[in-house]
Structure formats: structure tokens, C-alpha cells
Design a protein around this motif. Sequence first.
Motif, PDB file in Angstrom:
ATOM      1  N   GLN A  19      -2.307   2.567  -9.633  1.00  0.00           N
ATOM      2  CA  GLN A  19      -2.207   1.363  -9.197  1.00  0.00           C
ATOM      3  C   GLN A  19      -2.968   0.090 -10.127  1.00  0.00           C
ATOM      4  O   GLN A  19      -3.189  -0.604  -9.522  1.00  0.00           O
ATOM      5  CB  GLN A  19      -4.296   1.931  -8.662  1.00  0.00           C
ATOM      6  CG  GLN A  19      -3.958   2.729  -7.105  1.00  0.00           C
ATOM      7  CD  GLN A  19      -5.614   2.890  -6.329  1.00  0.00           C
ATOM      8  OE1 GLN A  19      -5.933   1.933  -6.363  1.00  0.00           O
ATOM      9  NE2 GLN A  19      -5.080   3.548  -5.145  1.00  0.00           N
ATOM     10  N   PHE A  20      -3.056   0.255 -11.131  1.00  0.00           N
ATOM     11  CA  PHE A  20      -2.735  -0.688 -12.765  1.00  0.00           C
ATOM     12  C   PHE A  20      -2.501  -1.608 -12.303  1.00  0.00           C
ATOM     13  O   PHE A  20      -2.174  -3.457 -12.521  1.00  0.00           O
ATOM     14  CB  PHE A  20      -4.186  -0.200 -13.192  1.00  0.00           C
ATOM     15  CG  PHE A  20      -5.562  -0.127 -13.848  1.00  0.00           C
ATOM     16  CD1 PHE A  20      -6.442  -1.255 -13.624  1.00  0.00           C
ATOM     17  CD2 PHE A  20      -6.068   0.714 -13.607  1.00  0.00           C
ATOM     18  CE1 PHE A  20      -7.819  -1.202 -13.554  1.00  0.00           C
ATOM     19  CE2 PHE A  20      -7.759   0.989 -13.537  1.00  0.00           C
ATOM     20  CZ  PHE A  20      -8.422   0.304 -14.605  1.00  0.00           C
ATOM     21  N   ASP A  21      -1.139  -0.987 -12.486  1.00  0.00           N
ATOM     22  CA  ASP A  21       0.509  -0.715 -11.975  1.00  0.00           C
ATOM     23  C   ASP A  21       0.645  -1.870 -11.544  1.00  0.00           C
ATOM     24  O   ASP A  21       1.149  -3.003 -11.547  1.00  0.00           O
ATOM     25  CB  ASP A  21       1.182  -0.184 -13.101  1.00  0.00           C
ATOM     26  CG  ASP A  21       1.011   0.671 -13.833  1.00  0.00           C
ATOM     27  OD1 ASP A  21       0.761  -0.261 -15.031  1.00  0.00           O
ATOM     28  OD2 ASP A  21       1.472   1.693 -14.369  1.00  0.00           O
ATOM     29  N   VAL A  22       0.334  -1.755 -10.380  1.00  0.00           N
ATOM     30  CA  VAL A  22       0.636  -2.523  -8.849  1.00  0.00           C
ATOM     31  C   VAL A  22      -0.333  -3.852  -8.889  1.00  0.00           C
ATOM     32  O   VAL A  22       0.197  -4.476  -8.453  1.00  0.00           O
ATOM     33  CB  VAL A  22       0.079  -1.396  -7.688  1.00  0.00           C
ATOM     34  CG1 VAL A  22       0.256  -1.867  -6.056  1.00  0.00           C
ATOM     35  CG2 VAL A  22       1.593  -0.272  -7.734  1.00  0.00           C
ATOM     36  N   PHE A  23      -1.307  -3.641  -8.984  1.00  0.00           N
ATOM     37  CA  PHE A  23      -2.186  -4.693  -9.445  1.00  0.00           C
ATOM     38  C   PHE A  23      -1.317  -5.806 -10.391  1.00  0.00           C
ATOM     39  O   PHE A  23      -1.682  -6.741  -9.763  1.00  0.00           O
ATOM     40  CB  PHE A  23      -3.746  -4.142  -9.405  1.00  0.00           C
ATOM     41  CG  PHE A  23      -4.780  -5.577  -8.935  1.00  0.00           C
ATOM     42  CD1 PHE A  23      -5.617  -4.853  -8.166  1.00  0.00           C
ATOM     43  CD2 PHE A  23      -4.980  -6.790  -9.672  1.00  0.00           C
ATOM     44  CE1 PHE A  23      -6.583  -5.587  -7.631  1.00  0.00           C
ATOM     45  CE2 PHE A  23      -5.862  -7.672  -9.029  1.00  0.00           C
ATOM     46  CZ  PHE A  23      -6.838  -6.980  -8.025  1.00  0.00           C
ATOM     47  N   ALA A  24      -1.012  -5.704 -10.916  1.00  0.00           N
ATOM     48  CA  ALA A  24      -0.429  -6.437 -12.262  1.00  0.00           C
ATOM     49  C   ALA A  24       0.920  -6.584 -11.275  1.00  0.00           C
ATOM     50  O   ALA A  24       0.501  -7.930 -12.020  1.00  0.00           O
ATOM     51  CB  ALA A  24      -0.173  -5.146 -13.347  1.00  0.00           C
ATOM     52  N   TRP A  25       1.349  -6.152 -11.117  1.00  0.00           N
ATOM     53  CA  TRP A  25       2.814  -6.489 -10.418  1.00  0.00           C
ATOM     54  C   TRP A  25       2.724  -7.183  -8.599  1.00  0.00           C
ATOM     55  O   TRP A  25       2.792  -7.870  -8.647  1.00  0.00           O
ATOM     56  CB  TRP A  25       3.106  -4.638  -9.530  1.00  0.00           C
ATOM     57  CG  TRP A  25       4.618  -5.009  -9.032  1.00  0.00           C
ATOM     58  CD1 TRP A  25       5.735  -5.569  -8.974  1.00  0.00           C
ATOM     59  CD2 TRP A  25       4.377  -5.194  -7.286  1.00  0.00           C
ATOM     60  NE1 TRP A  25       6.630  -5.666  -7.966  1.00  0.00           N
ATOM     61  CE2 TRP A  25       5.854  -5.342  -6.347  1.00  0.00           C
ATOM     62  CE3 TRP A  25       3.533  -4.915  -5.953  1.00  0.00           C
ATOM     63  CZ2 TRP A  25       6.569  -5.781  -5.360  1.00  0.00           C
ATOM     64  CZ3 TRP A  25       3.914  -4.746  -5.018  1.00  0.00           C
ATOM     65  CH2 TRP A  25       4.877  -5.292  -4.228  1.00  0.00           C
ATOM     66  N   LEU A  26       1.277  -7.622  -8.051  1.00  0.00           N
ATOM     67  CA  LEU A  26       0.786  -8.848  -7.203  1.00  0.00           C
ATOM     68  C   LEU A  26       0.235  -9.415  -8.010  1.00  0.00           C
ATOM     69  O   LEU A  26       0.803 -10.741  -7.943  1.00  0.00           O
ATOM     70  CB  LEU A  26      -0.454  -7.679  -6.377  1.00  0.00           C
ATOM     71  CG  LEU A  26       0.085  -6.209  -6.118  1.00  0.00           C
ATOM     72  CD1 LEU A  26      -1.135  -6.246  -5.308  1.00  0.00           C
ATOM     73  CD2 LEU A  26       1.336  -7.482  -4.646  1.00  0.00           C
ATOM     74  N   LEU A  27      -0.571  -9.450  -9.457  1.00  0.00           N
ATOM     75  CA  LEU A  27      -0.600 -10.764  -9.760  1.00  0.00           C
ATOM     76  C   LEU A  27       0.387 -11.451  -9.894  1.00  0.00           C
ATOM     77  O   LEU A  27       0.316 -12.704  -9.794  1.00  0.00           O
ATOM     78  CB  LEU A  27      -1.641 -10.607 -10.694  1.00  0.00           C
ATOM     79  CG  LEU A  27      -2.785  -9.832 -10.644  1.00  0.00           C
ATOM     80  CD1 LEU A  27      -3.538  -9.405 -11.998  1.00  0.00           C
ATOM     81  CD2 LEU A  27      -4.102 -11.012  -9.818  1.00  0.00           C
ATOM     82  N   ARG A  28       1.397 -10.506 -10.772  1.00  0.00           N
ATOM     83  CA  ARG A  28       2.786 -11.376 -11.434  1.00  0.00           C
ATOM     84  C   ARG A  28       3.697 -12.212 -10.600  1.00  0.00           C
ATOM     85  O   ARG A  28       3.982 -13.349 -10.752  1.00  0.00           O
ATOM     86  CB  ARG A  28       3.344 -10.551 -11.961  1.00  0.00           C
ATOM     87  CG  ARG A  28       2.769  -9.742 -12.731  1.00  0.00           C
ATOM     88  CD  ARG A  28       4.510  -8.829 -13.966  1.00  0.00           C
ATOM     89  NE  ARG A  28       5.066  -7.967 -13.583  1.00  0.00           N
ATOM     90  CZ  ARG A  28       4.442  -6.765 -14.068  1.00  0.00           C
ATOM     91  NH1 ARG A  28       3.268  -6.299 -14.632  1.00  0.00           N
ATOM     92  NH2 ARG A  28       5.301  -5.976 -13.265  1.00  0.00           N
ATOM     93  N   HIS A  29       2.958 -11.817  -9.747  1.00  0.00           N
ATOM     94  CA  HIS A  29       3.736 -11.936  -8.521  1.00  0.00           C
ATOM     95  C   HIS A  29       3.183 -13.808  -7.183  1.00  0.00           C
ATOM     96  O   HIS A  29       3.978 -13.822  -5.933  1.00  0.00           O
ATOM     97  CB  HIS A  29       4.939 -11.075  -6.905  1.00  0.00           C
ATOM     98  CG  HIS A  29       6.439 -10.663  -7.834  1.00  0.00           C
ATOM     99  ND1 HIS A  29       7.259 -11.631  -8.072  1.00  0.00           N
ATOM    100  CD2 HIS A  29       6.273  -9.527  -8.749  1.00  0.00           C
ATOM    101  CE1 HIS A  29       7.763 -10.359  -8.897  1.00  0.00           C
ATOM    102  NE2 HIS A  29       7.090  -9.436  -9.657  1.00  0.00           N
ATOM    103  N   THR A  30       1.840 -13.620  -7.448  1.00  0.00           N
ATOM    104  CA  THR A  30       1.787 -14.138  -6.878  1.00  0.00           C
ATOM    105  C   THR A  30       0.700 -15.325  -7.486  1.00  0.00           C
ATOM    106  O   THR A  30      -0.822 -15.921  -7.304  1.00  0.00           O
ATOM    107  CB  THR A  30       0.160 -13.659  -5.797  1.00  0.00           C
ATOM    108  OG1 THR A  30      -0.212 -12.520  -6.657  1.00  0.00           O
ATOM    109  CG2 THR A  30       1.049 -12.694  -4.493  1.00  0.00           C
TER     110      THR A  30
END
Length: 255
Positions: A19-30
Motif C-alpha cells: 500500500q505504501f508503494d501504491v501511494f508512492a506510485w500515485l504521488l509520482r504520477h499526479t
Amino acid sequence: MFSIFGKKTLLGQELTEWQFDVFAWLLRHTGGLTAFRQRRLILPTPAFFPQRNERGHAFAEAIFGQVRGHAGMDDWPCAVYPQDDDPDPLVGRALLIQGAPQSPAGTYRGTEEGALITYHPRQLGDPMALIATFAHELAHYRTARFAEPPPGGWEVWEPVTDLAAVFLGFGIFLANTHFRFSQHGDGQTMGWRSRRQGYLSEPEILHMHAIFTNLLELPLAATTAHLKPSLRGIFKRLCREVAAATAELEKLRAL
């Protein structure tokens, strides 16, 4: 067993890290943390969803427009339509089939013009579930344009999309509508039905929501005041676990 998060977490180490990895992925692309901090916690209140006189599909269109605005996607071209009704589960005069085939709560399809999103008409009587559905499908639309696959690959896009809807601010709606139980009785027929909506468990939704509220520095009561009573204790525990994951939070704050 101990992990990098201290004592064992409610979700377990693998899901917690993911989940922390997914949150980081979302931050990087937004737009990173700076853009994320412009987001708001969306609440089931008239301030966010003012009541109008619309009925039927007009009501769904009005709610969809509000959800799209809160998601920051007002200028993303898309259309919304109702699905067909489910098969009638009534058998004879006194029994309801449980587990009869049901249409999905919503669907997303990318088009040349933008996106086509559908919803099930049963949700017209459950605005909170309708909002959760629209948030999920708009999260599909938002993440479909990411060049990088989510952690775990595109095969886990559906559960990631639930997390993305939480990232957009709709965690309370997804958590509150994950499980529905209803009874039926009109003197001639009787029965019961349970329905699950979404791809994640309530603790999984609430853990992502805890990351969301931590990074926005929101008070616990901002969520618990609108959360189902049965979920409040779980959310409090998950907030403590997220707050203790200082190394993971610092990684997110650096994006």
C-alpha cells in the motif's frame, strides 16, 4: 514476528508495504506531495453533495458531476449511463434466491472521446454507494493514463483502483459501503441479501485512508464522525500503525 514496521501490523508486512508503494506510485504520477496536499477529504454531507430535486438518471448525473469535481477531473471528457437491471431473484411466492447473477456496481471503458462510465440503477436508492462507484470508475480513468504499471502489475489494477479512489479523497465512502445487508418481507415473500462492493477488505481500505489522512495532517475525528461505528476502532488502530511507519512516511513526503 517483527518487521520494518515494528510489531506485526493488522494487514501483515507484505500488504502494508504494497500500500505504501501504491501511494508512492500515485504521488509520482499526479504531481507529487505538493499537488496531493491540495486534495480534500470528501465527506457525506450537504456541503459536498447538496441535495437537489433530480430523480432517476438525472440524479445520477448530478452526483457524478459532483464526484468528478471533487476528484479534480471536471475537464476530463466522459459520459455516464445506467446499466440493465439484475435478473429478478424472486422464486415462487415466498423465497428469494441468494447469489443470483448481478451486474457490477459500475464499469469503465476508455473511448476515443474520453471514457464511458456506467452504474447500476439499484444504487439510485443508496447515494453513498453510488458515490463510491463513481469514485472507483473515475480512479480507473485517472490511472489508465499512467505509463508505469502499478506495483504488482496491471493484473492488480482493480484493487489498486480502489486504493486510488481513496487517494482521491473518497475513503469514507468506500469503507462504509463495502458490505451491505438487507432483509425483505412484505407479508407474502421474505428473504435476505448481502452484497459486497469493491475489491478490498474494509481494513485494507481504511489503511490506505490512514495514509491519506496522515499526509494531510487531518484529525482522527474528521473521519470517525462519518465512519460506521463498527469500523472506528479498526481505523484508530490503523492510524497508529501508519504513524509508527516513520521511514515509509518520510519516503512519501520526499516525492
